[in-house]
Design a protein around this motif. Sequence first.
Motif, mmCIF file in Angstrom:
data_model
loop_
_atom_site.group_PDB
_atom_site.id
_atom_site.type_symbol
_atom_site.label_atom_id
_atom_site.label_comp_id
_atom_site.label_asym_id
_atom_site.label_seq_id
_atom_site.Cartn_x
_atom_site.Cartn_y
_atom_site.Cartn_z
ATOM 1 N N ALA A 201 -20.698 24.317 22.099
ATOM 2 C CA ALA A 201 -20.683 25.790 22.519
ATOM 3 C C ALA A 201 -20.814 26.812 20.484
ATOM 4 C CB ALA A 201 -19.226 26.328 22.629
ATOM 5 N N VAL A 202 -20.105 26.159 20.141
ATOM 6 C CA VAL A 202 -20.178 26.416 18.955
ATOM 7 C C VAL A 202 -21.379 26.556 17.990
ATOM 8 C CG1 VAL A 202 -19.592 26.569 16.025
ATOM 9 C CG2 VAL A 202 -17.146 25.963 17.636
ATOM 10 N N ALA A 203 -22.876 25.905 18.489
ATOM 11 C CA ALA A 203 -23.672 25.364 17.822
ATOM 12 C C ALA A 203 -24.610 26.426 18.213
ATOM 13 C CB ALA A 203 -24.104 23.813 18.314
ATOM 14 N N GLU A 204 -23.960 27.112 19.000
ATOM 15 C CA GLU A 204 -25.631 27.843 20.051
ATOM 16 C C GLU A 204 -24.475 29.433 19.590
ATOM 17 O OE1 GLU A 204 -24.409 27.946 24.019
ATOM 18 O OE2 GLU A 204 -26.190 25.845 24.527
ATOM 19 N N VAL A 205 -23.916 30.039 18.402
ATOM 20 C CA VAL A 205 -23.366 30.962 17.760
ATOM 21 C C VAL A 205 -23.949 31.245 16.961
ATOM 22 C CG1 VAL A 205 -21.757 32.775 18.152
ATOM 23 C CG2 VAL A 205 -22.055 31.219 20.553
ATOM 24 N N PRO A 206 -24.514 32.137 16.267
ATOM 25 C CA PRO A 206 -25.276 32.067 14.667
ATOM 26 C C PRO A 206 -23.703 32.837 14.377
ATOM 27 C CG PRO A 206 -26.878 32.963 15.970
ATOM 28 C CD PRO A 206 -25.524 33.096 16.500
ATOM 29 N N ALA A 208 -20.940 30.970 14.087
ATOM 30 C CA ALA A 208 -19.281 30.856 14.376
ATOM 31 C C ALA A 208 -19.342 28.811 13.123
ATOM 32 C CB ALA A 208 -19.712 30.424 16.101
ATOM 33 N N SER A 209 -18.028 29.355 13.080
ATOM 34 C CA SER A 209 -17.980 27.636 12.611
ATOM 35 C C SER A 209 -16.617 27.125 13.599
ATOM 36 C CB SER A 209 -17.122 27.849 11.023
ATOM 37 O OG SER A 209 -16.478 28.616 11.831
ATOM 38 N N LEU A 210 -16.838 25.501 12.829
ATOM 39 C CA LEU A 210 -15.909 24.769 14.254
ATOM 40 C C LEU A 210 -15.010 24.022 12.813
ATOM 41 C CD1 LEU A 210 -14.856 24.165 16.723
ATOM 42 C CD2 LEU A 210 -15.658 21.934 16.452
ATOM 43 N N GLU A 211 -13.535 24.265 13.134
ATOM 44 C CA GLU A 211 -12.766 22.981 11.735
ATOM 45 C C GLU A 211 -12.273 22.574 13.421
ATOM 46 O OE1 GLU A 211 -8.742 23.423 9.449
ATOM 47 O OE2 GLU A 211 -10.092 25.393 10.221
ATOM 48 N N ILE A 212 -11.661 20.617 12.740
ATOM 49 C CA ILE A 212 -11.222 20.197 13.903
ATOM 50 C C ILE A 212 -9.258 19.443 12.945
ATOM 51 C CG2 ILE A 212 -10.841 17.866 14.758
ATOM 52 C CD1 ILE A 212 -13.166 19.162 15.976
ATOM 53 N N ILE A 213 -8.443 19.832 13.565
ATOM 54 C CA ILE A 213 -6.649 19.953 12.929
ATOM 55 C C ILE A 213 -5.951 18.809 14.038
ATOM 56 C CG2 ILE A 213 -4.736 20.985 12.721
ATOM 57 C CD1 ILE A 213 -6.347 23.850 12.355
ATOM 58 N N GLU A 214 -6.489 17.829 12.965
ATOM 59 C CA GLU A 214 -5.638 16.644 14.019
ATOM 60 C C GLU A 214 -4.531 16.393 13.507
ATOM 61 O OE1 GLU A 214 -6.153 11.510 14.278
ATOM 62 O OE2 GLU A 214 -8.428 12.795 12.623
ATOM 63 N N ALA A 215 -3.413 16.423 14.802
ATOM 64 C CA ALA A 215 -2.299 16.734 14.594
ATOM 65 C C ALA A 215 -1.862 14.742 14.904
ATOM 66 C CB ALA A 215 -1.857 17.012 16.260
ATOM 67 N N ASP A 216 -0.229 14.867 15.259
ATOM 68 C CA ASP A 216 0.043 13.280 15.076
ATOM 69 C C ASP A 216 0.056 13.070 16.772
ATOM 70 O OD1 ASP A 216 0.271 13.213 11.890
ATOM 71 O OD2 ASP A 216 2.873 13.894 11.939
ATOM 72 N N ASP A 217 -0.113 13.327 17.444
ATOM 73 C CA ASP A 217 0.338 12.936 18.950
ATOM 74 C C ASP A 217 -0.173 14.261 20.119
ATOM 75 O OD1 ASP A 217 0.341 11.148 21.411
ATOM 76 O OD2 ASP A 217 2.480 11.375 20.449
ATOM 77 N N LEU A 218 -0.736 13.810 20.713
ATOM 78 C CA LEU A 218 -0.749 14.800 22.423
ATOM 79 C C LEU A 218 0.223 15.647 23.154
ATOM 80 C CD1 LEU A 218 -3.381 12.575 23.325
ATOM 81 C CD2 LEU A 218 -3.545 14.632 22.585
ATOM 82 N N THR A 219 1.690 16.353 22.020
ATOM 83 C CA THR A 219 2.804 16.588 22.182
ATOM 84 C C THR A 219 3.112 17.850 22.086
ATOM 85 O OG1 THR A 219 3.854 15.795 20.670
ATOM 86 C CG2 THR A 219 3.467 14.065 22.202
ATOM 87 N N VAL A 220 4.265 18.422 22.258
ATOM 88 C CA VAL A 220 4.449 19.591 22.144
ATOM 89 C C VAL A 220 5.508 19.725 21.020
ATOM 90 C CG1 VAL A 220 6.563 21.551 22.251
ATOM 91 C CG2 VAL A 220 5.720 20.082 24.611
ATOM 92 N N LEU A 221 5.799 19.258 20.205
ATOM 93 C CA LEU A 221 6.400 19.122 18.301
ATOM 94 C C LEU A 221 4.689 18.182 17.987
ATOM 95 C CD1 LEU A 221 9.339 16.666 19.041
ATOM 96 C CD2 LEU A 221 8.935 19.324 18.677
ATOM 97 N N ALA A 222 4.072 17.874 18.255
ATOM 98 C CA ALA A 222 3.018 17.841 17.141
ATOM 99 C C ALA A 222 1.392 19.109 17.044
ATOM 100 C CB ALA A 222 1.723 16.309 18.182
#
Length: 345
Positions: A201-206, A208-222
């Motif tokens: 989706a981002v690649a289609e919009v001049p 626009a940028s995409l950043e991946i923010i990696e968390a510790d888990d797939l939870t509320v606290l993470a």
Amino acid sequence: MASIKDVARAAGVSIGTVSNVLNRPEIVSPSRRSAVETAIAELGYVRNDAARQLKAGRSLTVGCIVLDISNPFYAQLAAGAELAAEASGIGVLTGNSGHRTSRERLQLSLFEEQRVRGILLASRGGTEELVRAIHDRGTPIILMETDEHVESFCSVSTDDAAGGRMAVAHLLEQGRRRIAVIAAKLELRQVAARIAGASAAVAEVPGASLEIIEADDLTVLAGRAAGSRIASRPAGKRPDGVFCINDLMAAGAMQAFAFQDRIRMPEDIALIGYDDIAFSRSTIVPLSSVSQAAEMMGRTAYALLEEEVVHGGGHVHRHVTFRPELVVRRSTDPDAADPLDAEGA
């Protein structure tokens, strides 16, 4: 514990008559059926299902293994299977692998040893050889949340790439250009597919940028920890649109934005999640999300299992893909209707 012989003796009938009362009561005369039922109640007799399974070769239970039963998405998935099975008089035993391959292996082996009717599996990965061996030994296995191995297994999944694309395309349509994805367990097929869709989706919009923010888990606290990292940045260095890989993480990120630095949603950051679990409607700011048909996926997985049980060797494996849907609320669109107002009306 009382045995079937004890019941027969107390009721003054044969063991065969007791068996008929338990399995085909309509063929037993009312008087004998009443005598057997009275004896069962007085003796506290409980049917030995393990022995019945050995004779019949198939249980009246189905095993269901999910990745995280504390995640409402998986609870809905298992509930869908339970509701579908209940109509056929079948019980569902649910195991929680907790994203651990070793626990998934243990649960698979235990379910096979219990001669379950079949297994519904949302896999962590790493158990492919065991899954294939159990299936080849005669226990049907339906894969959930994957479209792989379609020639060897029936399966159900959501088009997660389309869902990720849908979420980020919505942020871009809202004028957001600095997009961040908060994710964890990047090796999971579902997570990787959602990120791939977001990237497309981002690649289609001049611009626009995409950043991946990696968390510790797939939870509320993470999610809250990842949100705090975003909130600690200077305002000009923050993303203006955030896509969280699931709603639990989005709820945590929302807490960090709302309480740590008073970041307004969606004015400062538009926030969207994935799964559309029930409490998404009642978060601090109602959460936009991508909806998966979790209960229907569970129902469909069970239906595919029954098809395989009934048709056996003549069964043709097939895959069912569900299309996700965008649900827009105030975390991305200030003009969206408040779902609580709609419920009150």
